[in-house]
Write an enzyme that holds these catalytic residues in place. Sequence first.
Site, short mmCIF file in Angstrom:
data_model
loop_
_atom_site.label_atom_id
_atom_site.label_comp_id
_atom_site.label_asym_id
_atom_site.label_seq_id
_atom_site.Cartn_x
_atom_site.Cartn_y
_atom_site.Cartn_z
N ASN A 93 0.83 -1.22 0.00
CA ASN A 93 0.00 0.00 0.00
C ASN A 93 0.86 1.25 0.00
O ASN A 93 0.56 2.22 -0.69
CB ASN A 93 -0.93 -0.01 1.22
CG ASN A 93 -2.28 -0.63 0.85
OD1 ASN A 93 -2.46 -1.15 -0.24
ND2 ASN A 93 -3.22 -0.57 1.77
N CYS B 138 -7.59 3.18 3.51
CA CYS B 138 -6.38 2.36 3.58
C CYS B 138 -5.07 3.12 3.42
O CYS B 138 -4.23 3.09 4.31
CB CYS B 138 -6.47 1.24 2.54
SG CYS B 138 -7.79 0.11 2.94
N LYS C 286 -4.26 5.50 6.28
CA LYS C 286 -4.07 4.75 7.54
C LYS C 286 -2.81 3.91 7.48
O LYS C 286 -1.98 3.90 8.40
CB LYS C 286 -5.30 3.88 7.76
CG LYS C 286 -5.18 2.74 8.73
CD LYS C 286 -6.51 2.01 8.95
CE LYS C 286 -6.85 1.05 7.82
NZ LYS C 286 -6.02 -0.16 7.76
N LYS D 131 -13.09 7.99 -4.25
CA LYS D 131 -12.87 7.43 -5.60
C LYS D 131 -14.23 7.03 -6.13
O LYS D 131 -15.21 6.97 -5.37
CB LYS D 131 -11.93 6.22 -5.52
CG LYS D 131 -12.51 5.09 -4.70
CD LYS D 131 -11.60 3.90 -4.60
CE LYS D 131 -11.60 3.04 -5.81
NZ LYS D 131 -11.01 1.71 -5.57
C1 UDX Z 1 -6.24 0.45 -1.82
C2 UDX Z 1 -5.37 -0.57 -2.53
O1 UDX Z 1 -5.42 -0.36 -3.94
C3 UDX Z 1 -5.88 -1.98 -2.21
O2 UDX Z 1 -5.03 -2.94 -2.81
C4 UDX Z 1 -5.85 -2.16 -0.69
O3 UDX Z 1 -6.32 -3.46 -0.33
C5 UDX Z 1 -6.73 -1.10 -0.04
O4 UDX Z 1 -6.27 0.21 -0.41
P1 UDX Z 1 -8.59 1.58 -2.17
O5 UDX Z 1 -8.12 2.46 -1.07
O6 UDX Z 1 -9.93 0.96 -2.11
O7 UDX Z 1 -7.54 0.34 -2.36
O8 UDX Z 1 -8.58 2.44 -3.51
P2 UDX Z 1 -7.54 2.71 -4.68
O9 UDX Z 1 -8.19 2.38 -5.95
O10 UDX Z 1 -6.22 2.09 -4.38
O11 UDX Z 1 -7.37 4.33 -4.62
C6 UDX Z 1 -6.86 4.88 -3.44
C7 UDX Z 1 -6.78 6.40 -3.66
O12 UDX Z 1 -5.77 6.70 -4.62
C8 UDX Z 1 -8.08 7.02 -4.18
O13 UDX Z 1 -8.28 8.25 -3.51
C9 UDX Z 1 -7.78 7.27 -5.65
O14 UDX Z 1 -8.49 8.39 -6.17
C10 UDX Z 1 -6.29 7.58 -5.61
N1 UDX Z 1 -5.62 7.30 -6.89
C11 UDX Z 1 -5.54 6.01 -7.32
C12 UDX Z 1 -5.04 8.36 -7.59
O15 UDX Z 1 -5.12 9.53 -7.18
N2 UDX Z 1 -4.39 8.09 -8.75
C13 UDX Z 1 -4.29 6.82 -9.24
O16 UDX Z 1 -3.70 6.65 -10.30
C14 UDX Z 1 -4.88 5.75 -8.51
#
Ligand code: UDX
Length: 448
Positions: free
Chosen positions: A211, A263, A266, A324
Amino acid sequence: MRIAMIGSGYVGLVSGACFADFGHEVVCVDQDGGRIAALDAGKMPIFEPGLEALVTENVKGGRLHFSTALKPAVAAADVVFIAVGTPSRRGDGHADLSFVEAAAAEIAGAISGFTVVVTKSTVPVGTGDKVEAIMRQTNPNADIAVVSNPEFLREGAAIEDFKRPDRILLGVEDERAQAVMTEIYRPLSLNAPPLLFVDRRTAELTKYAGNAFLAMKIAFINEMADLCEKTGANVQDLARGIGLDGRIGSKFLNAGPGYGGSCFPKDTLALVRIGEDFGSPVPLVETVVASNARRKAGMAGRVIAAMGGDVSGKRIGILGLTFKPNTDDLRESPALTLIEDLQTAGAWVRAYDPEGMEAARGMLEGVVFAHDEYDAAEGVDGMVLVTEWNAFRSLDLARLRGLMAKPVFVDLRNVYRDKEMEAAGFAYFSIGRPKGSGKGTERRAAAE
Ligand code: UDX
């Protein structure tokens, strides 16, 4: 196999429903009676695409049950998963393990026969040892093996990620446990994801490292976006340019308002604390935490600049509140920081989100909650796209322009392109893409 899933939140409910869909018999346990009653009535406590159908089908098939009674579920189980929350502890960022420890003690008292106890929640290094010690102390006769099996589910894509994982990570210290976990995941063998058996502490640290690395990638591309704005480069083309290098990979290189969610914020903080606790600080991750905080705090300034430098008394429409798309989760969402900062600067805010409105009502003061993306534009002096929901990807620009008092559009996810927006009469601002720049990049593909 018979599974007891302790904790029916994002991780526990999705994992339990997917395990039931593999043909296992699953009891999802939660101490929140209201949540269990809702689930028994077929009402999902979270928004996750496909979850309601998956749960309904497996409840109907007699493979998935819900209960507040932990003991009978554990007594009947071959495998008990601990999927309770590990929130950031107030004030210091350590993971709060109180729910995990309480579950471990309660499970210990109910064990009958050889039982594999699995920590699915994201937990600091050594928690498996702690869980094992608590259980052996509580019930010295319990015949158990404690396993670490971190999940890598993304909200909004959790079922897909569970059924088509890049890998299944298992931290095991016991032969029998390895055989049981291989059996549990056998139905997935068709998709042939590697079952990675490591020791428990490695599995625990791997989850945080994964992460933190993804968060670092996002913080990196966001800093490159700022540099692109100063140098006249295009961050989307830059992202493609580096992402085509197999060693970097093209995912998680979309510049935006900063990462949110339950996630990354944190887990990056918890990893910093783990580094401190074990005497091996991780300054790189500390920098990612600070960089992302700065990023989120800087978004209001962008909007204010785009709207002429002063927004007091102005009306601003916000598209997207969740951290997201395809989730109802607003935890650590950049939209929350942005709205509060714009309100502090004297702006009036209207906002719309396809799934996050319910949660937002309890988190935002003084915001007008619009009933759709066009209502959010009614009479505003500027619009800001914060979360790249599909509903916002093909807006009727003429209709939007007609509803707005002033044609300022700030796109924090680079969904649109300046040529099309300027042709529609907007003063358009985006991230890391100076005017007229950008050769090879079509409108950003839907979120990975
Ligand atoms: C994340 C991890 O991807 C996942 O593997 C783990 O188990 C939990 O944490 P999640 O937090 O649900 O998953 O969402 P994710 O799709 O990873 O996006 C996290 C944040 O990053 C979002 O705010 C998203 O907008 C941002 N993000 C993601 C970006 O700003 N740019 C990107 O290219 C990808």
